[in-house]
Design a protein around this motif. Structure first.
Motif, short mmCIF file in Angstrom:
data_model
loop_
_atom_site.label_atom_id
_atom_site.label_comp_id
_atom_site.label_asym_id
_atom_site.label_seq_id
_atom_site.Cartn_x
_atom_site.Cartn_y
_atom_site.Cartn_z
N TYR A 79 -26.27 1.59 87.50
CA TYR A 79 -25.50 0.62 88.61
C TYR A 79 -24.29 1.11 88.84
CZ TYR A 79 -26.27 -3.16 91.72
OH TYR A 79 -26.39 -3.97 92.84
N TYR A 88 -27.94 6.40 96.79
CA TYR A 88 -26.85 5.46 96.97
C TYR A 88 -27.06 3.89 97.16
CZ TYR A 88 -21.55 5.25 96.65
OH TYR A 88 -20.42 4.90 96.16
N PHE A 101 -20.14 16.35 101.61
CA PHE A 101 -19.54 15.11 102.15
C PHE A 101 -18.50 15.47 102.86
CE2 PHE A 101 -21.74 12.52 98.54
CZ PHE A 101 -22.34 11.85 99.50
N ARG A 123 -16.56 5.42 102.02
CA ARG A 123 -17.84 4.95 101.26
C ARG A 123 -17.58 4.14 100.02
NH1 ARG A 123 -23.76 7.69 100.60
NH2 ARG A 123 -22.65 8.54 98.64
N LYS A 124 -16.51 3.31 100.09
CA LYS A 124 -15.89 2.56 98.97
C LYS A 124 -16.90 1.16 98.78
CE LYS A 124 -11.65 5.02 98.95
NZ LYS A 124 -9.98 4.95 99.21
N ILE A 125 -16.61 0.66 97.63
CA ILE A 125 -17.13 -0.56 97.68
C ILE A 125 -16.36 -1.53 97.13
CG2 ILE A 125 -19.66 0.33 97.65
CD1 ILE A 125 -20.09 -0.66 94.80
N VAL A 126 -16.59 -2.85 97.06
CA VAL A 126 -15.98 -3.83 96.60
C VAL A 126 -17.26 -4.80 95.84
CG1 VAL A 126 -14.76 -5.99 96.25
CG2 VAL A 126 -14.01 -4.10 97.86
N GLY A 127 -17.35 -4.78 94.72
CA GLY A 127 -18.44 -5.54 94.12
C GLY A 127 -18.04 -6.49 92.90
N GLY A 128 -18.87 -7.33 92.54
CA GLY A 128 -18.76 -8.23 91.43
C GLY A 128 -19.52 -8.37 90.52
N TYR A 160 -15.84 12.98 104.28
CA TYR A 160 -14.91 12.20 103.52
C TYR A 160 -13.77 13.39 103.07
CZ TYR A 160 -18.12 8.59 103.66
OH TYR A 160 -18.72 7.60 104.01
N SER A 210 -26.36 13.58 97.12
CA SER A 210 -26.30 11.86 96.64
C SER A 210 -27.43 12.02 95.52
CB SER A 210 -26.72 11.10 97.76
OG SER A 210 -26.08 9.85 97.50
N LYS A 249 -23.30 -8.79 93.73
CA LYS A 249 -23.62 -8.34 95.00
C LYS A 249 -22.25 -7.23 95.34
CE LYS A 249 -25.90 -12.59 96.26
NZ LYS A 249 -25.81 -13.87 97.27
N ILE A 250 -22.36 -6.44 96.35
CA ILE A 250 -21.39 -5.78 96.85
C ILE A 250 -21.26 -5.68 98.49
CG2 ILE A 250 -21.76 -3.94 94.95
CD1 ILE A 250 -22.94 -2.15 97.12
N LYS A 289 -26.45 -5.96 98.97
CA LYS A 289 -25.43 -5.27 99.67
C LYS A 289 -25.04 -5.49 100.96
CE LYS A 289 -27.54 -1.32 96.47
NZ LYS A 289 -28.55 -2.04 95.98
N GLY A 306 -19.72 -2.96 100.82
CA GLY A 306 -19.65 -1.65 101.06
C GLY A 306 -19.41 -0.99 102.46
N GLY A 307 -18.76 -0.07 102.71
CA GLY A 307 -18.79 0.59 104.08
C GLY A 307 -19.00 2.01 103.94
N SER A 308 -19.65 2.64 104.94
CA SER A 308 -19.54 3.89 105.04
C SER A 308 -19.26 4.44 106.64
CB SER A 308 -21.06 4.64 104.40
OG SER A 308 -21.91 4.19 105.56
N LEU A 327 -12.76 0.33 103.41
CA LEU A 327 -14.18 0.53 102.74
C LEU A 327 -14.80 1.90 103.49
CD1 LEU A 327 -15.53 -2.58 102.11
CD2 LEU A 327 -14.53 -1.27 100.67
N ILE A 328 -14.92 1.75 104.66
CA ILE A 328 -15.72 2.58 105.82
C ILE A 328 -15.30 4.03 105.49
CG2 ILE A 328 -16.05 3.45 108.27
CD1 ILE A 328 -16.07 0.20 108.85
N HIS A 370 -27.86 -8.65 93.35
CA HIS A 370 -27.78 -7.44 93.66
C HIS A 370 -27.73 -6.86 95.21
CE1 HIS A 370 -28.80 -8.19 89.47
NE2 HIS A 370 -30.09 -8.52 89.73
N LEU A 382 -27.72 10.68 92.81
CA LEU A 382 -28.49 9.29 92.22
C LEU A 382 -28.94 8.37 93.27
CD1 LEU A 382 -25.97 9.13 89.39
CD2 LEU A 382 -28.36 9.30 89.00
N ARG A 432 -29.59 2.75 98.93
CA ARG A 432 -31.01 2.77 98.63
C ARG A 432 -31.79 1.35 99.26
NH1 ARG A 432 -32.35 6.19 94.81
NH2 ARG A 432 -34.52 5.31 94.84
N ASN A 470 -15.47 16.91 97.98
CA ASN A 470 -16.25 16.23 98.89
C ASN A 470 -17.08 17.40 99.62
OD1 ASN A 470 -15.87 13.25 98.89
ND2 ASN A 470 -13.77 13.82 99.23
#
Lengths: 275, 275
Positions: A130, B130, B56, A246-251, B59, B126, B247-248, B224, B250-252, A242-243, B222, B128, B132, B51
């Motif tokens: 994860y 990402y 990538f 490609r970062k995330i904030v999760g919990g 980035y 990528s 939950k997350i 997104k 995210g941005g891209s 984030l954009i 879980h 693993l 998904r 990157n």
């Protein structure tokens, strides 16, 4: 399918109970009288939903908390305020032989709360891994140095990653916990020195605090800011932060029972984790 | 390592250029004069950072945008406002034979912007997977139905997942784009009906909007919420909304060149995607 034990040794909080098994139900298989065991934050779940089927009881909508929840029979759970506890063996952790009951007890809450977001192992309950912040060589930040932060620092070290602590308790972080680096997040020069360097951050702070400029900016692209503290007021999230990487904030909350057992076994294999 | 082509057919925006190759540099290997090609949002990057090494380029901190960026030689890039463009072949996409230049051109921006967060394929860039959200049987929400939203709906359908559109353009979503479901996020009854059902959401909205109650609450544990729209003002994020379901948010941004090529080839294999 139940067992009873007296909480003889340790009662650390409302939801971290460790002790010795004193009675067994007729169908109990994994314990014998005299074994050490532990009950963490959960004593029940539906057992049939998708989360339960995947060993994520902690996300079952019908989960029963060890403290202050209505139990199956309608009574209220008293958790650590009880003198003994009767629990379904699914919710009782086997206690590793070399793990002290007293110093190990907090792992049932803060241990699994920090292990879950850090650990990315590929297991049945997380088949693709994860958040994956458990690799040697990674740089992982820990924000805040209370109960969660202390254990988070030790966990990161145990995984072989480099720990950067964001707190005001510099001496404690570096000397007591062997953190690799200490940063005051309000010090712009120090923050600048960490810009885009971290693979992830475990944020343990329960007070409302800024996350964009100070925290998301020290993450590498694809970095992860993982919240385990829960400030009451909303955090201000600038989506561009984030954009552009490609970062995330999760919990995440605690973990399922299998993962909690894995965490206890891991902690027992790392004796220094408990010092 | 450069080639030239006239943008004869399509010039859709400042950073989506398609056309025919008219001249080749001596070291160009993947194009011949007369081939169709495309240049998306990027025309340069450092080529040596982590990157770039992992495909990538989007980035790379030294990335050069197709429009309004200083190029290697100090001149300014004019992107779609040029009559022709000279570019390093690494930044030129092979154009699939059955992909129309005119209707395919927008894929170079909105296509890759939505493909990247949805696609979780395990590839060299990528390893693993990402986010998904590309599995048949998943339920994926699309918030907003502008340029990004339209293509996001088509992409989700192309991956075989179920699409739930959150917008005011109901008829267009259901009839024109073949979305499976349409929800007005301000309608509490409709939102209640979707509670905890979605695997993920692609949020394409550029205006500031609430994300906790309306969007994070319709995600499964879980789940997104992936931002591709970038509201200027901060979004209000209640951390408890993330913690209680792992939950997350995210941005891209776009994607690297290899992934953009993969996306074009995928689109060409799904002709209906362009209708």
């Amino acid at each position: 399918m139940c067992l009873t034990w007296i909480d003889e040794l340790s009662r650390y909080s409302s939801h971290e109970i460790v002790g010795v098994v004193t009675e067994l139900g007729s169908k109990v298989e994994k314990f014998e009288v005299g074994d050490n065991g532990g009950v963490g934050c959960l004593v029940g779940s539906c057992g049939s939903c998708n989360n339960c089927a995947n060993d994520f009881e902690c996300y079952c909508p019908k989960q029963i908390l060890t403290y202050a929840s209505p139990y199956h029979d309608g009574t209220k759970t008293y958790g650590g305020y009880s003198d003994h506890i009767v629990a379904d063996e699914r919710f009782v952790l086997r206690w590793p032989e070399n793990l002290p009951l007293n110093t190990g007890a907090p792992l049932l809450c803060v241990g699994i709360t920090t292990y879950n977001p850090l650990c990315g192992r590929i297991t049945t309950y997380s088949p693709l891994g994860y958040f994956r912040l458990d690799k040697p060589g990674m740089k992982v930040g820990v924000v805040g140095l209370g109960g969660l932060g202390h254990v988070a620092v030790k966990m990161v070290k145990a995984f072989g990653a480099e720990v950067i602590v964001f707190s005001t308790k510099g001496q404690e972080a570096l000397q007591g916990l062997k953190a690799d680096c200490f940063i005051v997040s309000k010090d712009q020069d120090q923050m600048q020195s960490a810009m885009s360097l971290l693979d992830g951050i475990i944020d343990t702070v329960f007070a409302t605090h800024p996350i964009n400029a100070p925290l998301l900016s020290v993450l590498k692209p694809h970095g992860k800011l993982l919240l385990v503290g829960a400030p009451e007021k909303p955090l201000q999230l600038i989506s561009f932060s984030l954009i552009t990487g490609r970062k995330i904030v999760g919990g995440s909350t605690i973990g399922g029972l299998k993962e909690t057992q894995e965490m206890l076994d891991f902690a027992a294999s790392m004796v220094w984790l408990l010092i």
